[in-house]
Design an enzyme around this catalytic site. Structure first.
Site, PDB file in Angstrom:
ATOM      1  N   GLU A  39      39.960  30.490  46.244  1.00 13.60           N
ATOM      2  CA  GLU A  39      41.281  30.983  46.637  1.00 13.60           C
ATOM      3  C   GLU A  39      42.283  29.822  46.708  1.00 13.60           C
ATOM      4  O   GLU A  39      41.880  28.658  46.777  1.00 13.60           O
ATOM      5  CB  GLU A  39      41.188  31.667  48.003  1.00 13.60           C
ATOM      6  CG  GLU A  39      40.293  32.902  48.029  1.00 13.60           C
ATOM      7  CD  GLU A  39      40.936  34.122  47.356  1.00 13.60           C
ATOM      8  OE1 GLU A  39      41.892  33.953  46.572  1.00 13.60           O
ATOM      9  OE2 GLU A  39      40.467  35.248  47.613  1.00 13.60           O
ATOM     10  N   HIS A  99      43.356  32.686  41.591  1.00 10.94           N
ATOM     11  CA  HIS A  99      42.011  32.171  41.876  1.00 10.94           C
ATOM     12  C   HIS A  99      41.105  32.256  40.654  1.00 10.94           C
ATOM     13  O   HIS A  99      41.295  33.109  39.778  1.00 10.94           O
ATOM     14  CB  HIS A  99      41.381  32.838  43.109  1.00 10.94           C
ATOM     15  CG  HIS A  99      40.947  34.259  42.947  1.00 10.94           C
ATOM     16  ND1 HIS A  99      41.447  35.294  43.705  1.00 10.94           N
ATOM     17  CD2 HIS A  99      40.020  34.831  42.131  1.00 10.94           C
ATOM     18  CE1 HIS A  99      40.854  36.413  43.372  1.00 10.94           C
ATOM     19  NE2 HIS A  99      39.986  36.169  42.409  1.00 10.94           N
ATOM     20  N   ASP A 134      30.022  33.780  41.038  1.00 12.03           N
ATOM     21  CA  ASP A 134      30.148  34.078  42.465  1.00 12.03           C
ATOM     22  C   ASP A 134      29.408  35.344  42.858  1.00 12.03           C
ATOM     23  O   ASP A 134      28.951  36.109  42.002  1.00 12.03           O
ATOM     24  CB  ASP A 134      31.642  34.193  42.838  1.00 12.03           C
ATOM     25  CG  ASP A 134      32.443  35.024  41.842  1.00 12.03           C
ATOM     26  OD1 ASP A 134      31.827  35.747  41.031  1.00 12.03           O
ATOM     27  OD2 ASP A 134      33.678  34.952  41.865  1.00 12.03           O
TER      28      ASP A 134
HETATM   29  C1  GLP Z   1      37.278  38.673  41.306  1.00 11.99           C
HETATM   30  C2  GLP Z   1      36.314  37.673  40.695  1.00 11.99           C
HETATM   31  C3  GLP Z   1      37.016  36.776  39.691  1.00 11.99           C
HETATM   32  C4  GLP Z   1      37.857  37.612  38.736  1.00 11.99           C
HETATM   33  C5  GLP Z   1      38.887  38.370  39.503  1.00 11.99           C
HETATM   34  C6  GLP Z   1      39.831  39.173  38.632  1.00 11.99           C
HETATM   35  O1  GLP Z   1      38.015  38.136  42.336  1.00 11.99           O
HETATM   36  N1  GLP Z   1      35.672  36.870  41.685  1.00 11.99           N
HETATM   37  O2  GLP Z   1      36.042  36.024  38.988  1.00 11.99           O
HETATM   38  O3  GLP Z   1      38.468  36.777  37.790  1.00 11.99           O
HETATM   39  O4  GLP Z   1      38.183  39.255  40.366  1.00 11.99           O
HETATM   40  O5  GLP Z   1      39.278  40.416  38.341  1.00 11.99           O
HETATM   41  P1  GLP Z   1      39.834  41.458  37.294  1.00 11.99           P
HETATM   42  O6  GLP Z   1      39.356  40.976  35.965  1.00 11.99           O
HETATM   43  O7  GLP Z   1      39.185  42.746  37.685  1.00 11.99           O
HETATM   44  O8  GLP Z   1      41.294  41.466  37.416  1.00 11.99           O
END
Ligand code: GLP
Length: 261
Positions: free
Chosen positions: A143, A138, A67
């Site tokens: 979402e 998500h 993304d």
């Molecule tokens: C963002 C990304 C996701 C990721 C999520 C969790 O929303 N688009 O791909 O899994 O963050 O992030 P973190 O690993 O910092 O908790």
């Protein structure tokens, strides 16, 4: 699903890096699906170490990120393209033109989404998709409520996601309100998926993804449909799992059978 419960975040990172390295060793032109966020950072650090220590080459590898924030250019410090260049690509021997991240500042969003899907097909599909998980369940930026058959498209970000990710921006106001993300259908087409989660903050999302009903309300639960999904969690993220003892037993047996073979 294979559920691997490890003592801490460092073990999760090591496990994931070894999986990815193993794929590249076996298939030097592998197609890797990559993720951003804090969770995969340790994995990338380990992978860089393996690359340096073993001279494991990524010259023929292609990568597709999940993304990108809509409206951010590739040189914006909070863009996912910038994140990947900074934390992984610049340390590997992979040519940057073989690394794909959706273009967040495109003037033709629909065309960009379709082209992204096409590029994945042209690359031969994704061999292994690395995933984190949002606190609302998500994956990518799919979402709650995302169609389980969705393809790469624009998604509006949930307020909780914007709050969670505000730490990467100067203020909450600067967090984009939408992103281009691979769809759940796109993710499910990867030949293998590897979802990582660490810390108690992810425990409820992991419990619902693994043991809850299959539902678009908890996008990560879609991995229950995947024939080769591995969920790698530390003790914190595993703490709400009802069948943790069974998953540990299954892993012990797996190791035993591998030794005997
Ligand atoms: C963002 C990304 C996701 C990721 C999520 C969790 O929303 N688009 O791909 O899994 O963050 O992030 P973190 O690993 O910092 O908790």
């Amino acid at each position: 699903m294979r559920i691997v419960i490890l003592p801490d975040a460092a073990d999760v990172a090591c496990f994931a890096a070894q999986e990815l390295a193993g794929i590249v060793r076996g298939k030097p032109d592998a197609v890797l699906g990559l993720a951003t966020g804090s969770t995969p950072l340790g994995t990338y650090r380990h992978l860089i170490e393996v690359h340096q220590a073993e001279k494991l080459s990524f010259r023929r590898v292609q990568t597709f990120n999940l993304d990108e924030y809509l409206g951010l250019s590739s040189n914006h410090p909070a863009s996912y393209r910038h994140f990947m260049n900074e934390h992984l690509f610049r340390f590997l021997d992979i040519p940057l033109e073989q690394t794909f991240v959706p273009r967040g500042d495109t003037s033709d969003v629909e065309g960009e989404c379709q082209a992204y899907e096409r590029r994945i097909v042209e690359a031969g599909g994704i061999d292994c998709q690395l995933l984190g998980i949002g606190s609302d369940g998500h994956i990518g930026f799919n979402e709650p409520g995302s169609s389980l058959a969705s393809r790469t498209r624009v998604k509006t970000l949930a307020e909780r996601t914007r709050l969670d990710n505000a730490r990467f921006f100067a203020s909450l106001d600067e967090v984009p309100t939408a992103a281009i993300t691979m769809g759940i259908g796109t993710i499910l087409e990867a030949r293998q998926v590897l979802l990582l989660a660490t810390g108690q903050g992810k425990a409820e999302a992991i419990r619902e993804a693994v043991e809850g009903p299959l539902s678009s309300s908890l996008p990560a639960s879609a991995l229950q449909l995947h024939p080769s999904a591995t969920i790698v969690v530390d003790e914190g993220a595993a703490c709400r799992l009802q069948r943790a003892d069974y998953y540990r037993l299954a892993e012990q047996q797996r190791r035993r059978l591998r030794k005997e073979a």
